[in-house]
Design a protein around this motif. Structure first.
Motif, PDB file in Angstrom:
ATOM      1  N   GLY A 112     -10.882   6.381  -9.703  1.00  0.00           N
ATOM      2  CA  GLY A 112     -10.621   5.623 -10.911  1.00  0.00           C
ATOM      3  C   GLY A 112     -11.274   4.261 -10.910  1.00  0.00           C
ATOM      4  O   GLY A 112     -12.313   4.040 -10.297  1.00  0.00           O
ATOM      5  N   SER A 113     -10.647   3.322 -11.603  1.00  0.00           N
ATOM      6  CA  SER A 113     -11.144   1.950 -11.640  1.00  0.00           C
ATOM      7  C   SER A 113     -10.261   1.089 -10.752  1.00  0.00           C
ATOM      8  O   SER A 113      -9.130   1.457 -10.429  1.00  0.00           O
ATOM      9  CB  SER A 113     -11.119   1.402 -13.067  1.00  0.00           C
ATOM     10  OG  SER A 113      -9.789   1.068 -13.433  1.00  0.00           O
ATOM     11  N   ILE A 114     -10.796  -0.059 -10.375  1.00  0.00           N
ATOM     12  CA  ILE A 114     -10.006  -0.972  -9.541  1.00  0.00           C
ATOM     13  C   ILE A 114      -9.266  -1.997 -10.387  1.00  0.00           C
ATOM     14  O   ILE A 114      -8.633  -2.900  -9.858  1.00  0.00           O
ATOM     15  CB  ILE A 114     -10.908  -1.697  -8.517  1.00  0.00           C
ATOM     16  CG1 ILE A 114     -11.952  -2.567  -9.232  1.00  0.00           C
ATOM     17  CG2 ILE A 114     -11.574  -0.692  -7.593  1.00  0.00           C
ATOM     18  CD1 ILE A 114     -12.752  -3.447  -8.288  1.00  0.00           C
ATOM     19  N   MET A 115      -9.335  -1.832 -11.706  1.00  0.00           N
ATOM     20  CA  MET A 115      -8.720  -2.789 -12.618  1.00  0.00           C
ATOM     21  C   MET A 115      -7.266  -2.400 -12.892  1.00  0.00           C
ATOM     22  O   MET A 115      -6.851  -1.277 -12.635  1.00  0.00           O
ATOM     23  CB  MET A 115      -9.512  -2.847 -13.930  1.00  0.00           C
ATOM     24  CG  MET A 115     -10.987  -3.164 -13.750  1.00  0.00           C
ATOM     25  SD  MET A 115     -11.257  -4.734 -12.901  1.00  0.00           S
ATOM     26  CE  MET A 115     -10.769  -5.861 -14.199  1.00  0.00           C
ATOM     27  N   PRO A 116      -6.478  -3.356 -13.441  1.00  0.00           N
ATOM     28  CA  PRO A 116      -5.052  -3.088 -13.666  1.00  0.00           C
ATOM     29  C   PRO A 116      -4.812  -1.893 -14.587  1.00  0.00           C
ATOM     30  O   PRO A 116      -5.445  -1.765 -15.634  1.00  0.00           O
ATOM     31  CB  PRO A 116      -4.555  -4.373 -14.326  1.00  0.00           C
ATOM     32  CG  PRO A 116      -5.511  -5.424 -13.892  1.00  0.00           C
ATOM     33  CD  PRO A 116      -6.841  -4.735 -13.788  1.00  0.00           C
ATOM     34  N   ALA A 117      -3.901  -1.028 -14.172  1.00  0.00           N
ATOM     35  CA  ALA A 117      -3.493   0.121 -14.978  1.00  0.00           C
ATOM     36  C   ALA A 117      -2.107   0.550 -14.525  1.00  0.00           C
ATOM     37  O   ALA A 117      -1.600   0.066 -13.506  1.00  0.00           O
ATOM     38  CB  ALA A 117      -4.496   1.262 -14.834  1.00  0.00           C
ATOM     39  N   GLN A 118      -1.499   1.435 -15.296  1.00  0.00           N
ATOM     40  CA  GLN A 118      -0.186   1.982 -14.925  1.00  0.00           C
ATOM     41  C   GLN A 118      -0.311   3.505 -14.832  1.00  0.00           C
ATOM     42  O   GLN A 118       0.447   4.244 -15.448  1.00  0.00           O
ATOM     43  CB  GLN A 118       0.864   1.553 -15.951  1.00  0.00           C
ATOM     44  CG  GLN A 118       1.113   0.043 -15.951  1.00  0.00           C
ATOM     45  CD  GLN A 118       2.124  -0.381 -16.994  1.00  0.00           C
ATOM     46  OE1 GLN A 118       2.045   0.021 -18.150  1.00  0.00           O
ATOM     47  NE2 GLN A 118       3.079  -1.208 -16.593  1.00  0.00           N
ATOM     48  N   MET A 165      10.221   2.170  -2.980  1.00  0.00           N
ATOM     49  CA  MET A 165       8.901   1.737  -3.469  1.00  0.00           C
ATOM     50  C   MET A 165       9.034   0.602  -4.474  1.00  0.00           C
ATOM     51  O   MET A 165       9.929   0.611  -5.330  1.00  0.00           O
ATOM     52  CB  MET A 165       8.154   2.905  -4.122  1.00  0.00           C
ATOM     53  CG  MET A 165       6.802   2.506  -4.736  1.00  0.00           C
ATOM     54  SD  MET A 165       5.824   3.896  -5.350  1.00  0.00           S
ATOM     55  CE  MET A 165       5.112   4.489  -3.810  1.00  0.00           C
ATOM     56  N   VAL A 166       8.153  -0.388  -4.350  1.00  0.00           N
ATOM     57  CA  VAL A 166       7.974  -1.413  -5.376  1.00  0.00           C
ATOM     58  C   VAL A 166       6.642  -1.119  -6.050  1.00  0.00           C
ATOM     59  O   VAL A 166       5.596  -1.106  -5.390  1.00  0.00           O
ATOM     60  CB  VAL A 166       7.989  -2.828  -4.778  1.00  0.00           C
ATOM     61  CG1 VAL A 166       7.765  -3.867  -5.876  1.00  0.00           C
ATOM     62  CG2 VAL A 166       9.311  -3.088  -4.059  1.00  0.00           C
ATOM     63  N   LEU A 167       6.681  -0.850  -7.363  1.00  0.00           N
ATOM     64  CA  LEU A 167       5.499  -0.411  -8.108  1.00  0.00           C
ATOM     65  C   LEU A 167       5.047  -1.500  -9.069  1.00  0.00           C
ATOM     66  O   LEU A 167       5.807  -1.879  -9.974  1.00  0.00           O
ATOM     67  CB  LEU A 167       5.819   0.870  -8.882  1.00  0.00           C
ATOM     68  CG  LEU A 167       4.677   1.532  -9.640  1.00  0.00           C
ATOM     69  CD1 LEU A 167       3.661   2.149  -8.672  1.00  0.00           C
ATOM     70  CD2 LEU A 167       5.210   2.610 -10.590  1.00  0.00           C
ATOM     71  N   VAL A 168       3.852  -2.018  -8.861  1.00  0.00           N
ATOM     72  CA  VAL A 168       3.282  -3.015  -9.781  1.00  0.00           C
ATOM     73  C   VAL A 168       1.870  -2.578 -10.123  1.00  0.00           C
ATOM     74  O   VAL A 168       1.303  -1.692  -9.497  1.00  0.00           O
ATOM     75  CB  VAL A 168       3.269  -4.432  -9.160  1.00  0.00           C
ATOM     76  CG1 VAL A 168       4.663  -4.864  -8.756  1.00  0.00           C
ATOM     77  CG2 VAL A 168       2.340  -4.485  -7.955  1.00  0.00           C
ATOM     78  N   ASP A 169       1.308  -3.211 -11.141  1.00  0.00           N
ATOM     79  CA  ASP A 169      -0.095  -2.912 -11.448  1.00  0.00           C
ATOM     80  C   ASP A 169      -0.958  -4.077 -11.005  1.00  0.00           C
ATOM     81  O   ASP A 169      -0.458  -5.146 -10.639  1.00  0.00           O
ATOM     82  CB  ASP A 169      -0.277  -2.611 -12.935  1.00  0.00           C
ATOM     83  CG  ASP A 169       0.020  -3.806 -13.799  1.00  0.00           C
ATOM     84  OD1 ASP A 169      -0.842  -4.709 -13.879  1.00  0.00           O
ATOM     85  OD2 ASP A 169       1.113  -3.860 -14.387  1.00  0.00           O
ATOM     86  N   GLY A 170      -2.255  -3.864 -11.048  1.00  0.00           N
ATOM     87  CA  GLY A 170      -3.178  -4.862 -10.536  1.00  0.00           C
ATOM     88  C   GLY A 170      -3.089  -6.192 -11.252  1.00  0.00           C
ATOM     89  O   GLY A 170      -3.418  -7.235 -10.676  1.00  0.00           O
ATOM     90  N   ILE A 308      -3.238   6.588 -20.059  1.00  0.00           N
ATOM     91  CA  ILE A 308      -3.581   7.671 -20.986  1.00  0.00           C
ATOM     92  C   ILE A 308      -3.912   8.912 -20.146  1.00  0.00           C
ATOM     93  O   ILE A 308      -4.835   8.857 -19.338  1.00  0.00           O
ATOM     94  CB  ILE A 308      -4.783   7.296 -21.876  1.00  0.00           C
ATOM     95  CG1 ILE A 308      -4.445   6.080 -22.757  1.00  0.00           C
ATOM     96  CG2 ILE A 308      -5.176   8.481 -22.768  1.00  0.00           C
ATOM     97  CD1 ILE A 308      -5.625   5.583 -23.577  1.00  0.00           C
ATOM     98  N   PRO A 309      -3.153  10.000 -20.282  1.00  0.00           N
ATOM     99  CA  PRO A 309      -2.009  10.145 -21.181  1.00  0.00           C
ATOM    100  C   PRO A 309      -0.814   9.335 -20.691  1.00  0.00           C
ATOM    101  O   PRO A 309      -0.737   8.994 -19.509  1.00  0.00           O
ATOM    102  CB  PRO A 309      -1.707  11.646 -21.130  1.00  0.00           C
ATOM    103  CG  PRO A 309      -2.165  12.072 -19.774  1.00  0.00           C
ATOM    104  CD  PRO A 309      -3.391  11.237 -19.492  1.00  0.00           C
ATOM    105  N   SER A 332      -6.084   2.354 -21.109  1.00  0.00           N
ATOM    106  CA  SER A 332      -6.198   2.961 -19.793  1.00  0.00           C
ATOM    107  C   SER A 332      -7.483   2.508 -19.114  1.00  0.00           C
ATOM    108  O   SER A 332      -8.277   1.758 -19.685  1.00  0.00           O
ATOM    109  CB  SER A 332      -6.180   4.493 -19.944  1.00  0.00           C
ATOM    110  OG  SER A 332      -6.185   5.124 -18.681  1.00  0.00           O
ATOM    111  N   GLY A 333      -7.654   2.947 -17.881  1.00  0.00           N
ATOM    112  CA  GLY A 333      -8.897   2.710 -17.147  1.00  0.00           C
ATOM    113  C   GLY A 333      -9.094   1.282 -16.680  1.00  0.00           C
ATOM    114  O   GLY A 333     -10.159   0.931 -16.185  1.00  0.00           O
TER     115      GLY A 333
END
Length: 357
Positions: A112-118, A165-170, A308-309, A332-333
């Protein structure tokens, strides 16, 4: 109260150290590299051990070993790295060991990309490894929350002898905000009756995730099911925002939720009755928050994610159970969702338009 201006990943690492984490093993992957970097510099100050493993697989199994001897242990990674760690996470859960895992999401699937996503909601909440185990998943929306829930995660892991787990985005990992750091805490599981700490003058203990007979394995799974059900009853956390008269309800977590709040403030000034339900625990998911909405008032639920989705929408549907229309809106992405984009989507719904299908 003293505040510190800190980057998200570094604040998470500092919080873990203050929670008594004395062992960290990890492997580099963007966008979480500041966590192991910070740990490598600061862990010696706390008398702990930092290891950059030769791989994600090695790192998570080092955490397995450290947890087995009573240390408060943590690892961190991003989606592709969490995939590699999933076998070890399963073994930690199957061995009833406590550990904290931080996942900083990027775009996907694949590298994928290294940018922020969920893009890793399903990975975190539904498929963290094999064998059908569960773990609590916290999704902070601010860096302060990331600090607070990382700190708490160690207590939950020890309480249940289960990974958390602690889940965050970039975005949350890379941005900077003022935070109040928790007090230093000295804690470990050394002395507990399951820790592997030598067996002089007592029977040896074992920490295993394998059972070669059916009934003991079944009994273990029954006990774990009861644990998971107890989380739903007492540990679910959720935030409501402008929900008293909301006709359109946004469902969002993490960075998407904080952006959604700004959109709600804008839309309220235009007279549009919109509110937000923000799950803080993604597992257990706050189904009751959606089940208990007044469906004489709520006409539409808009699930907002940087994916997405959309992924969380499956859980939203289980809470709504068809009592209101549900649409999804996301980017997304690595494209960070915009306030105006959310506001435009809500305006369209308020005028009776449709977003999906």
């Amino acid at each position: 109260m003293k505040r510190h201006f800190m980057k998200g990943c570094e604040a998470i690492a500092e919080s873990a150290l203050r929670a008594g984490c004395t062992f960290f093993a990890g492997y580099p992957i963007t966008p979480q590299n500041e966590i192991p970097e910070y740990m490598s510099k600061r862990m010696p100050d706390y008398g702990g051990v930092f290891v950059q493993g030769e791989s994600e697989v090695a790192s998570v199994n080092m955490v397995f070993g450290a947890a087995a001897v009573g240390a408060r242990a943590m690892t961190s990674s991003s989606g592709p790295g969490i995939s590699l760690k999933s076998e070890g996470i399963s073994y930690i859960a199957g061995s009833k060991l406590p550990a904290v895992i931080v996942s900083v999401m990027r775009g996907g699937p694949g590298l994928g990309s290294i940018m922020p996503a969920q893009q890793d909601y399903l990975q975190a909440t539904k498929a963290s490894g094999h064998g059908g185990f569960r773990m609590m998943v916290f999704a902070p929306s601010t860096i302060q929350e990331a600090v607070d829930y990382t700190y708490k995660a160690f207590d939950y892991a020890d309480r249940d002898r289960n990974p958390v787990m602690v889940l965050v985005d970039g975005c949350l990992g890379a941005m900077m905000e003022p935070v109040v750091l928790p007090e230093y805490h000295v804690a470990s599981n050394r002395g507990e009756d399951w820790v592997l700490d030598g067996c002089l003058e007592r029977e040896p203990r074992t920490v295993l995730s394998v059972s070669l007979t059916a009934e003991p394995q079944e009994q273990f799974n029954i006990e774990m099911e009861k644990l998971y059900e107890s989380w739903a009853a007492k540990d679910t956390e959720v935030e409501f925002y402008e929900m008293d008269d909301a006709e359109i309800v946004l469902a969002a977590y993490g960075t998407s939720a904080r952006i959604a709040k700004t959109a709600i403030d804008m839309l309220r000034k235009e007279g549009i009755k919109v509110g937000l339900i923000r799950p803080i625990t993604l597992y257990p998911f706050p189904y009751e928050a959606f089940e208990n909405m007044d469906y004489d008032i709520v006409k539409h639920v808009l699930d907002v994610e940087m994916s997405i989705p959309a992924q969380m929408v499956d859980d939203v549907r289980l809470g709504v159970l068809g009592r209101a229309e549900i649409s999804t809106f996301g980017r997304s992405g690595g494209v960070i969702i915009g306030v105006d984009e959310i506001a435009d989507a809500v305006r369209k719904l308020a005028k009776g338009g449709a977003l999906n299908g």
